[in-house]
Scaffold this active site. Structure first.
Site, PDB file in Angstrom:
ATOM      1  N   HIS A   1      -2.761   2.692  -4.432  1.00 38.27           N
ATOM      2  CA  HIS A   1      -2.057   2.644  -3.295  1.00 38.27           C
ATOM      3  C   HIS A   1      -0.740   2.002  -3.471  1.00 38.27           C
ATOM      4  O   HIS A   1      -0.435   1.120  -3.286  1.00 38.27           O
ATOM      5  CB  HIS A   1      -3.162   1.525  -2.866  1.00 38.27           C
ATOM      6  CG  HIS A   1      -4.433   2.013  -2.180  1.00 38.27           C
ATOM      7  ND1 HIS A   1      -4.436   2.402  -1.059  1.00 38.27           N
ATOM      8  CD2 HIS A   1      -5.374   2.101  -2.881  1.00 38.27           C
ATOM      9  CE1 HIS A   1      -5.717   2.874  -0.991  1.00 38.27           C
ATOM     10  NE2 HIS A   1      -6.459   2.568  -1.774  1.00 38.27           N
TER      11      HIS A   1
ATOM     12  N   ASP B   1      -8.382  -0.619  -6.404  1.00 35.86           N
ATOM     13  CA  ASP B   1      -9.138   0.208  -5.741  1.00 35.86           C
ATOM     14  C   ASP B   1      -8.800   1.762  -5.575  1.00 35.86           C
ATOM     15  O   ASP B   1      -7.542   1.904  -5.629  1.00 35.86           O
ATOM     16  CB  ASP B   1      -9.820  -0.358  -4.213  1.00 35.86           C
ATOM     17  CG  ASP B   1      -8.325  -0.408  -3.552  1.00 35.86           C
ATOM     18  OD1 ASP B   1      -7.428  -0.715  -3.943  1.00 35.86           O
ATOM     19  OD2 ASP B   1      -8.349   0.058  -2.202  1.00 35.86           O
ATOM     20  N   GLU B   2      -9.767   2.673  -5.640  1.00 34.63           N
ATOM     21  CA  GLU B   2      -9.289   4.225  -5.202  1.00 34.63           C
ATOM     22  C   GLU B   2      -8.114   4.559  -6.112  1.00 34.63           C
ATOM     23  O   GLU B   2      -7.289   5.456  -5.700  1.00 34.63           O
ATOM     24  CB  GLU B   2      -9.008   4.075  -3.698  1.00 34.63           C
ATOM     25  CG  GLU B   2     -10.467   3.874  -2.718  1.00 34.63           C
ATOM     26  CD  GLU B   2     -10.062   4.009  -1.190  1.00 34.63           C
ATOM     27  OE1 GLU B   2     -10.688   4.342  -0.708  1.00 34.63           O
ATOM     28  OE2 GLU B   2      -8.743   3.397  -0.802  1.00 34.63           O
TER      29      GLU B   2
ATOM     30  N   ASP C   1       0.770  -1.278   0.055  1.00 36.43           N
ATOM     31  CA  ASP C   1      -0.035   0.180   0.006  1.00 36.43           C
ATOM     32  C   ASP C   1       0.838   1.234   0.193  1.00 36.43           C
ATOM     33  O   ASP C   1       2.086   1.061   0.023  1.00 36.43           O
ATOM     34  CB  ASP C   1      -0.986  -0.005   1.275  1.00 36.43           C
ATOM     35  CG  ASP C   1      -2.381   0.607   0.795  1.00 36.43           C
ATOM     36  OD1 ASP C   1      -2.239   1.856   0.348  1.00 36.43           O
ATOM     37  OD2 ASP C   1      -3.273  -0.239   0.802  1.00 36.43           O
TER      38      ASP C   1
HETATM   39  C1  ACM Z   1     -10.834  -0.324   0.061  1.00 38.37           C
HETATM   40  O1  ACM Z   1     -11.413  -0.192   1.048  1.00 38.37           O
HETATM   41  N1  ACM Z   1     -10.356   0.550  -0.545  1.00 38.37           N
HETATM   42  C2  ACM Z   1     -10.961  -1.792  -0.733  1.00 38.37           C
END
Ligand code: ACM
Length: 778
Positions: free
Chosen positions: A280, A342-343, A209
């Site tokens: 991330h 994600d994100e 991350d």
């Molecule tokens: C997450 O909570 N970003 C998978």
């Protein structure tokens, strides 16, 4: 600032005065727990078996002299594991016998049985108990059931019964984030033990991350050489004596990872690694800047949130990711590899001429298509290596190969869409399955993310959406609890967050839908608490604490205490200083008591005390004038990103914890009786603003300072208009990390008032946070 201790009584958290005003209530909290109620014939098993039938006749009692029998290597291996788990769960020590026999405890592997891949049968009568299954995994789960039946208060006594059991879902998971905070191998092994004890079978390991890269990759040593250390924000990142940087470091060598995989495999748990792309990714880019999209050098981050740093889209970066995956698939035997997704806010890609050129090269018209291009590329690589790609639901954006599996976290809609399109899906919605969210409103909760996600909400989650077409329902592989660890600096906190909620996840993952019953689950849970205690698992106390609403009758010289407990177990109490036992008076109606009150209360089930210590409420004329941050309300109309945050210091040891809305910090005492009150006294601390919130960042609000260091304002209920009172803030808190400020109230203010406290000035780089608010009489 350096903060040593918050309140003198902090080490006695379970005894802290609690006037819980429930500022964090989740919608699901509004309904009172129905309380424990065992269904007829229920036995203390979690997860509840698919079919359990009590049969006529005498049962059997297992003692340390009972023969434990199994023939063949596989059955003997499971029998040995059973003996180990039984002893560790508080049961007797059994010896594995090599003699054949039909009495005692028998484990039988029989490939002709129709028990499926994970199912088993268990039969007990006066002669003994037999567990049999067609597979080793099934036999292992039969062993888990038998171990539970013999422990948790049963003292080895079994009724005569028949169990025919098999799981509802094949994916019964827990994700652990080892990137934000790192866990030792022993800690991870204990979590795996606890998972296996409840038939969970998938450990998703979040290894990379922005804040750390935790997996050794031989080809790229700087990933851990540089990427596994960050300097924590504020005092936590400095040596208290010298002020020198104190990095937070950790990674797992490939040998250690093999050890975890083997440990999990022995417990029939698959380990799914996650390498998060394209976002991330800050720790990796810090190690190898050529992987990034911008030229600015980066460090592994010491802030939490969503960051703009993305891997770039060069062919060489794709090759890097494939090389990393090559070592991943070499190491991890599981069918799935998680690639995150994600994100990944696309600002850097949008701003990069080079990425835009690459998009034209690969025919991507939107940044989402570019992400999809990357995911498809990795999917192909994994497929060539006999693996399947899984990612967070954002991987649906821009299109996804049909073989990819989707983990639905932003609610269940992504999962519903994916399953409808024919993708396999694991449900892990943030609203129900995130174990870093608070589980009660107790001031004894560790730091975490609200809204609170109480046990009942976790239990109530149904992984198969009602609107999913029947012929697509088989695509729901199961469910998963996610344990992100931004706020989980210690193993004690990790255990608090996981237990007991993971038991609810286990039951939903295993048991048939129609067998799930929360009241019955609550009646089975106290036995599980005994097993966890025997296993050395420090489950959360807060769901078993007593909370009190204390009505301020100070003019009458009395206080009225309305007691409740989150899960509806029986409450017993004492007001005379005596220890609370199951024989103490049972609480039924609010208690009006003359001041001072020293009330102790505890929860019980069948005579068993459920919390380690009674909750204690010391109410005096003075305590009625004081509220802590946990007891205060948020700014009007706000519900956005309230966090329960810990102080940045001291570097070691206990830190203060504050409830704060980082988007618009203010604290409100609703209905404060200000008759006879001259001033307000506020104790406040200061913490770094260690967040980045990407596109949500503009929602961060604060009121400009009117003097050099800003001021503390006391306002009306709406927290607006001109302040009722205002005092200047110092440059920094005192040596203990706190300040105490006093603000005189206008004499005209009378009766019940809604008071609001705020601190002016930019909340970056540090923000003031309220610790306690006291009304000071004239
Ligand atoms: C997450 O909570 N970003 C998978």
């Amino acid at each position: 600032m350096q903060t040593r201790t918050r309140r003198t009584s902090l080490s006695l958290l379970s005894f802290a005065l609690a006037l819980t005003l429930a500022p964090l209530a989740h919608a699901a909290d509004a309904a009172p727990a129905e309380g424990p109620r065992a269904l007829p014939g229920s036995l203390p098993l979690i997860p509840v078996p698919a079919h359990l039938e009590r049969v006529d006749g005498a049962g059997y009692t297992v003692t340390s002299t009972t023969a434990l029998r199994a023939q063949g290597d596989t059955a003997r291996r499971v029998a040995g594991q059973f003996a180990h788990v039984l002893r560790r769960s508080g049961g007797p020590t059994l010896q594995l016998s090599s003699a054949r026999g039909t009495d005692g405890v028998r484990f039988v592997l029989d490939g002709t049985l129709k028990t499926g891949a994970e199912g088993y049968q268990l039969r007990s009568d006066a002669r003994g108990v037999t567990v049999q299954a067609a597979t080793e995994t099934g036999l292992f789960y039969g062993a888990a059931t038998l171990s539970q039946l013999l422990t948790g208060g049963s003292n080895g006594a079994l009724p005569a019964l028949r169990i025919d059991d098999a799981p509802r879902f094949s994916w019964r998971g827990l994700m652990l984030d080892s990137a934000r905070h790192f866990q030792s191998l022993d800690e991870i092994k204990q979590v795996l033990d606890a998972m296996a004890e409840q038939k969970l079978n998938t450990f998703h390991w979040h290894l990379t991350d922005d804040q750390g890269w935790r997996m050794e990759i031989k080809r790229y040593p700087k990933l851990t050489g540089v990427g596994s250390c960050r300097i924590p924000a504020g005092d936590g990142g400095r040596d208290p004596a010298t002020g020198a940087p104190r990095p937070y470091c950790g990674f797992y060598t490939q040998d250690q990872i093999r050890e975890v995989i083997a440990y999990a495999a022995a417990r029939h748990i698959q380990v799914i690694p996650e390498i998060d792309v394209p976002g991330h990714a800050t720790a990796a880019i810090a190690a190898y800047p050529e992987l990034g999209t911008i030229d600015t050098p980066l460090q592994p981050l010491s802030e939490w949130g969503v960051f703009p740093n993305l891997f770039n889209t060069e062919e060489s970066t794709f090759a890097f990711l494939e090389n990393v995956l090559a070592e991943v698939v070499e190491l991890f035997p599981a069918k799935y590899v998680h690639v995150g997704g994600d994100e990944a806010v696309k600002d850097q890609w949008e701003a990069s001429a080079r990425v835009q050129a690459r998009m034209r090269e690969v025919g991507a018209t939107h940044e989402m298509d570019m992400q999809s291009h990357l995911i498809k590329r990795l999917e192909k690589y994994l497929e060539q290596h006999d693996r399947r790609l899984i990612g967070w639901d954002e991987i649906l954006e821009g299109g996804l190969p049909p073989e990819a599996t989707v983990m639905s976290w932003r609610g269940t809609e992504g999962g519903l869409k994916a399953a409808s399109e024919g993708h396999d899906v694991v449900m892990s919605p943030v609203t129900d399955m995130y174990m870093d969210y608070l589980q009660t409103n107790s001031p004894n909760e560790p730091p975490g993310r609200p809204l609170s996600t109480p046990l009942g909400r976790v239990y109530g989650f149904e992984p198969v959406p009602a609107t999913l077409a029947r012929d697509k329902q088989q695509h729901i592989l199961g469910l998963q609890a996610n344990m992100f660890t931004e706020h989980t600096r210690s193993y004690a906190r990790l255990q608090h967050n996981l237990f007991p909620r993971l038991a609810a996840v286990a039951e939903t993952g295993w048991s048939p839908r129609e067998r799930r019953d929360f009241a019955d689950f609550l009646a089975r849970l106290p036995s599980q608490l005994q097993r966890w205690q025997a296993m050395g698992i420090a489950y959360a106390q807060t769901p078993f604490e007593v909370e009190a609403d204390i009505r301020d009758d100070r003019k009458a010289g009395t206080a009225t205490l309305a007691l409740r407990t989150p899960l509806g177990y029986d409450i017993h109490y004492s007001v005379d200083g005596s220890a609370v036992t199951a024989q103490s008076p049972r609480y039924t109606v609010p208690l009006q008591q003359p001041l001072p009150v020293g009330l102790q209360a505890a929860t019980f089930f069948d005579g068993q005390a459920l919390a380690k210590a009674a909750s204690r409420f010391d109410v005096t004329a003075a305590s009625l004038l004081r509220r802590t941050d946990e007891q205060l309300a948020l700014c009007p109309g706000e519900g956005k990103l309230l966090l329960r945050l810990e102080d940045d210091g001291p570097a070691d040891g206990e830190r203060a914890i504050f409830n704060v809305n980082i988007f618009n910090p203010c604290w409100r005492w609703e209905g404060a009786d200000v008759d006879g009150i001259a001033k307000l006294r506020v104790r406040a601390g200061q913490i770094p603003y260690y967040f980045q919130l990407a596109h949500d960042e503009p929602q961060r609000r604060f009121v400009a300072a009117r003097s050099k260091h800003g001021e503390m304002d006391i306002l009306n209920a709406q927290c607006d208009g001109s302040p009722l009172a205002s005092v200047p803030l110092p440059a920094t808190p005192g040596a203990d990390g706190f300040i105490t400020l006093e603000a005189a109230l206008p004499r005209s203010l009378k009766g019940a008032q809604d008071l609001c406290v705020r601190f002016t000035g930019d909340t970056r780089p540090t923000m003031w946070v309220l610790d306690a608010l006291t009304l000071v009489p004239r």
